[in-house]
Design an enzyme around this catalytic site. Structure first.
Site, PDB file in Angstrom:
ATOM      1  N   HIS A  63       4.335  37.672  20.498  1.00 34.95           N
ATOM      2  CA  HIS A  63       5.406  37.206  19.657  1.00 34.95           C
ATOM      3  C   HIS A  63       4.307  36.076  18.640  1.00 34.95           C
ATOM      4  O   HIS A  63       4.873  36.118  17.656  1.00 34.95           O
ATOM      5  CB  HIS A  63       6.637  36.374  20.436  1.00 34.95           C
ATOM      6  CG  HIS A  63       7.247  37.014  21.442  1.00 34.95           C
ATOM      7  ND1 HIS A  63       7.879  38.319  21.124  1.00 34.95           N
ATOM      8  CD2 HIS A  63       7.533  36.772  22.583  1.00 34.95           C
ATOM      9  CE1 HIS A  63       8.610  38.798  22.191  1.00 34.95           C
ATOM     10  NE2 HIS A  63       8.432  37.830  23.102  1.00 34.95           N
ATOM     11  N   ASP A 108       9.722  45.370  16.762  1.00 34.06           N
ATOM     12  CA  ASP A 108       9.555  45.722  18.200  1.00 34.06           C
ATOM     13  C   ASP A 108       8.206  45.735  18.525  1.00 34.06           C
ATOM     14  O   ASP A 108       7.226  46.593  17.707  1.00 34.06           O
ATOM     15  CB  ASP A 108      10.425  46.842  18.385  1.00 34.06           C
ATOM     16  CG  ASP A 108      10.879  46.802  19.669  1.00 34.06           C
ATOM     17  OD1 ASP A 108      10.755  46.000  20.545  1.00 34.06           O
ATOM     18  OD2 ASP A 108      11.354  48.022  20.119  1.00 34.06           O
ATOM     19  N   ARG A 159      11.836  50.575  11.901  1.00 36.25           N
ATOM     20  CA  ARG A 159      11.686  50.008  13.358  1.00 36.25           C
ATOM     21  C   ARG A 159      10.254  50.170  13.858  1.00 36.25           C
ATOM     22  O   ARG A 159       9.939  51.576  13.679  1.00 36.25           O
ATOM     23  CB  ARG A 159      12.786  50.534  14.367  1.00 36.25           C
ATOM     24  CG  ARG A 159      12.647  50.155  15.654  1.00 36.25           C
ATOM     25  CD  ARG A 159      13.734  50.238  16.685  1.00 36.25           C
ATOM     26  NE  ARG A 159      13.412  49.646  17.929  1.00 36.25           N
ATOM     27  CZ  ARG A 159      14.596  49.026  18.594  1.00 36.25           C
ATOM     28  NH1 ARG A 159      15.639  49.423  18.334  1.00 36.25           N
ATOM     29  NH2 ARG A 159      14.283  48.530  19.861  1.00 36.25           N
ATOM     30  N   LEU A 179      12.741  36.199  -4.093  1.00 36.15           N
ATOM     31  CA  LEU A 179      12.950  37.133  -2.867  1.00 36.15           C
ATOM     32  C   LEU A 179      13.786  36.449  -1.825  1.00 36.15           C
ATOM     33  O   LEU A 179      13.608  35.031  -1.762  1.00 36.15           O
ATOM     34  CB  LEU A 179      11.586  37.433  -2.036  1.00 36.15           C
ATOM     35  CG  LEU A 179      11.791  38.124  -0.791  1.00 36.15           C
ATOM     36  CD1 LEU A 179      11.970  39.510  -0.822  1.00 36.15           C
ATOM     37  CD2 LEU A 179      10.230  38.023  -0.015  1.00 36.15           C
ATOM     38  N   ARG A 204      15.714  54.040  18.131  1.00 39.99           N
ATOM     39  CA  ARG A 204      17.503  53.401  18.120  1.00 39.99           C
ATOM     40  C   ARG A 204      17.651  52.262  17.110  1.00 39.99           C
ATOM     41  O   ARG A 204      16.612  51.680  16.808  1.00 39.99           O
ATOM     42  CB  ARG A 204      17.734  53.174  19.615  1.00 39.99           C
ATOM     43  CG  ARG A 204      16.848  52.161  20.292  1.00 39.99           C
ATOM     44  CD  ARG A 204      17.239  51.925  21.696  1.00 39.99           C
ATOM     45  NE  ARG A 204      16.212  51.172  22.332  1.00 39.99           N
ATOM     46  CZ  ARG A 204      15.361  51.620  23.122  1.00 39.99           C
ATOM     47  NH1 ARG A 204      15.209  53.056  23.424  1.00 39.99           N
ATOM     48  NH2 ARG A 204      14.290  50.789  23.826  1.00 39.99           N
ATOM     49  N   GLU A 215      21.801  40.888  22.719  1.00 44.31           N
ATOM     50  CA  GLU A 215      21.369  41.205  24.156  1.00 44.31           C
ATOM     51  C   GLU A 215      20.149  40.560  24.358  1.00 44.31           C
ATOM     52  O   GLU A 215      19.621  40.162  25.501  1.00 44.31           O
ATOM     53  CB  GLU A 215      20.984  42.746  23.846  1.00 44.31           C
ATOM     54  CG  GLU A 215      22.518  43.559  23.788  1.00 44.31           C
ATOM     55  CD  GLU A 215      23.138  43.294  22.435  1.00 44.31           C
ATOM     56  OE1 GLU A 215      22.248  43.077  21.596  1.00 44.31           O
ATOM     57  OE2 GLU A 215      24.097  43.822  22.120  1.00 44.31           O
ATOM     58  N   ARG A 233      17.079  37.978  28.275  1.00 45.83           N
ATOM     59  CA  ARG A 233      15.823  37.979  28.756  1.00 45.83           C
ATOM     60  C   ARG A 233      15.382  36.665  29.682  1.00 45.83           C
ATOM     61  O   ARG A 233      16.469  36.076  29.671  1.00 45.83           O
ATOM     62  CB  ARG A 233      14.918  37.885  27.672  1.00 45.83           C
ATOM     63  CG  ARG A 233      14.900  39.198  26.797  1.00 45.83           C
ATOM     64  CD  ARG A 233      13.696  39.279  25.662  1.00 45.83           C
ATOM     65  NE  ARG A 233      13.959  40.610  24.967  1.00 45.83           N
ATOM     66  CZ  ARG A 233      13.010  40.994  24.328  1.00 45.83           C
ATOM     67  NH1 ARG A 233      12.028  40.414  24.162  1.00 45.83           N
ATOM     68  NH2 ARG A 233      13.029  42.457  23.811  1.00 45.83           N
TER      69      ARG A 233
HETATM   70  C1  IPE Z   1      15.675  44.950  19.104  1.00 45.60           C
HETATM   71  O1  IPE Z   1      14.625  44.845  20.050  1.00 45.60           O
HETATM   72  C2  IPE Z   1      15.765  43.745  18.823  1.00 45.60           C
HETATM   73  C3  IPE Z   1      15.217  42.778  18.146  1.00 45.60           C
HETATM   74  C4  IPE Z   1      14.247  43.290  17.412  1.00 45.60           C
HETATM   75  C5  IPE Z   1      15.363  41.545  17.901  1.00 45.60           C
HETATM   76  P1  IPE Z   1      14.631  45.217  21.757  1.00 45.60           P
HETATM   77  O2  IPE Z   1      13.253  45.227  22.346  1.00 45.60           O
HETATM   78  O3  IPE Z   1      15.571  43.954  22.376  1.00 45.60           O
HETATM   79  O4  IPE Z   1      15.391  46.411  21.882  1.00 45.60           O
HETATM   80  P2  IPE Z   1      15.571  47.386  23.141  1.00 45.60           P
HETATM   81  O5  IPE Z   1      16.190  46.639  24.318  1.00 45.60           O
HETATM   82  O6  IPE Z   1      14.457  48.059  23.201  1.00 45.60           O
HETATM   83  O7  IPE Z   1      16.778  48.203  22.856  1.00 45.60           O
HETATM   84  C1  IPE Z   2      10.218  42.429  19.757  1.00 43.22           C
HETATM   85  O1  IPE Z   2       9.364  42.849  20.609  1.00 43.22           O
HETATM   86  C2  IPE Z   2      10.482  41.053  19.864  1.00 43.22           C
HETATM   87  C3  IPE Z   2      12.112  40.476  20.347  1.00 43.22           C
HETATM   88  C4  IPE Z   2      12.896  41.655  20.441  1.00 43.22           C
HETATM   89  C5  IPE Z   2      12.412  39.540  20.208  1.00 43.22           C
HETATM   90  P1  IPE Z   2       9.827  42.843  21.874  1.00 43.22           P
HETATM   91  O2  IPE Z   2       9.596  41.700  22.854  1.00 43.22           O
HETATM   92  O3  IPE Z   2      10.824  43.535  22.428  1.00 43.22           O
HETATM   93  O4  IPE Z   2       8.450  43.595  22.836  1.00 43.22           O
HETATM   94  P2  IPE Z   2       8.474  45.009  23.811  1.00 43.22           P
HETATM   95  O5  IPE Z   2       9.667  46.005  22.881  1.00 43.22           O
HETATM   96  O6  IPE Z   2       8.587  44.524  25.011  1.00 43.22           O
HETATM   97  O7  IPE Z   2       7.036  45.688  23.555  1.00 43.22           O
HETATM   98 MG    MG Z   3      11.455  45.513  22.658  1.00 37.96          MG
END
Ligand code: IPE
Ligand code: IPE
Ligand code: MG
Length: 242
Positions: A35, A18, A189, A129, A195, A65, A69
């Site tokens: 990404h 994340d 995480r 692995l 969370r 979820e 996006r």
């Molecule tokens: C959790 O990250 C899902 C993944 C890492 C794939 P999100 O960025 O989607 O989670 P929330 O919305 O902050 O809970």
């Molecule tokens: C994690 O990074 C990648 C996915 C959940 C797909 P985010 O895209 O959630 O990045 P933030 O949390 O918005 O910084």
């Molecule tokens: Mg995120």
């Protein structure tokens, strides 16, 4: 670090990656750049896990979820996954990595599903692995699909109804998409969020959790090894008295 702590290598490490968007924003870049950079972290963690003797490394790449996006971000994430798989497949074959994708594959496009199938087939016999990517996955979805499979099996095999009802927790494990994969010993995480976001709800019942502030694109070999060192200090009791 003592010899005892070094030897406590988790069999299964799972990473909730994340913070890609925030990493990009901090640098005045588009979210997608975060990404892209995050793919490098995935590669670094696969290498580090193999080196450390971790047998299973899983990553949460896209949640159920995350389909909510903006479409442009979803499209670029799916495209990035296709590109990353194409770029790393030969390396995984050479390094003995078994590649597995778990999640609601029915929601993925044909191009992505085709490359997933090809990568899984080509690496199926590797055993150094196992590298698992959870795509279009959520813990509640997994438990629900398992319950549906179980109900269907009972309906189709009425003579086995009682046997199925009596099978217990390890029997139910077999209906989850993670069947055959040990539960994660450690779930990390990144990005300072504390969370689970609907990740391995059933399988994480006794996992050790580590929440770190590092944003995913900055989570590389050192950060991975730091997580292993933190795990080695944990005392897992499973409800018992030691
Ligand atoms: C959790 O990250 C899902 C993944 C890492 C794939 P999100 O960025 O989607 O989670 P929330 O919305 O902050 O809970
Ligand atoms: C994690 O990074 C990648 C996915 C959940 C797909 P985010 O895209 O959630 O990045 P933030 O949390 O918005 O910084
Ligand atoms: Mg995120």
């Amino acid at each position: 670090m003592t010899t005892e702590t070094i030897s406590k290598v988790p069999a299964h490490v799972s990473l909730i990656m994340d913070g890609n968007g925030r990493w990009a924003k901090e640098r005045g870049k588009e979210r997608v750049q975060g990404h892209f950079e995050g793919v490098e972290s995935v590669h670094a963690c696969v290498q580090a896990a193999a080196k450390a003797g971790v047998k299973y490394l899983s990553i949460f790449a896209f949640s159920e979820e995350n389909w909510n996006r903006p479409e442009a971000e979803v499209v670029s994430l799916m495209g990035l996954m296709v590109k990353a798989m194409a770029a790393y497949i030969d390396g995984m074959c050479e390094e003995g990595v078994r590649f597995v994708v778990l999640g609601n594959r029915a929601r993925l496009g044909d191009e992505l599903n085709a490359i997933i199938d090809s990568c899984m087939e080509r690496t199926a016999h590797n055993d150094r692995l196992t590298f698992i990517i959870f795509i279009s996955y959520s813990g509640k979805w997994d438990i629900l699909q398992a319950a549906k499979k179980m109900a269907l099996e009972m309906e189709e095999n009425p003579e086995r109804k009682q046997e199925i009802l009596d099978m217990g927790v390890s029997g139910f494990d077999k209906y989850l998409v993670t069947a055959g994969i040990p539960d994660p010993d450690l779930i990390v995480r990144t990005s300072g969020e504390n969370r689970l976001s609907n990740y391995l709800l059933w399988q994480g019942a006794y996992s050790e959790f580590l929440f770190v502030d590092t944003l995913w694109p900055d989570f590389r070999e050192k950060e991975f090894n730091d997580a292993l060192a933190e795990y080695a200090k944990r005392d897992r009791r499973y409800g018992k008295v030691k």
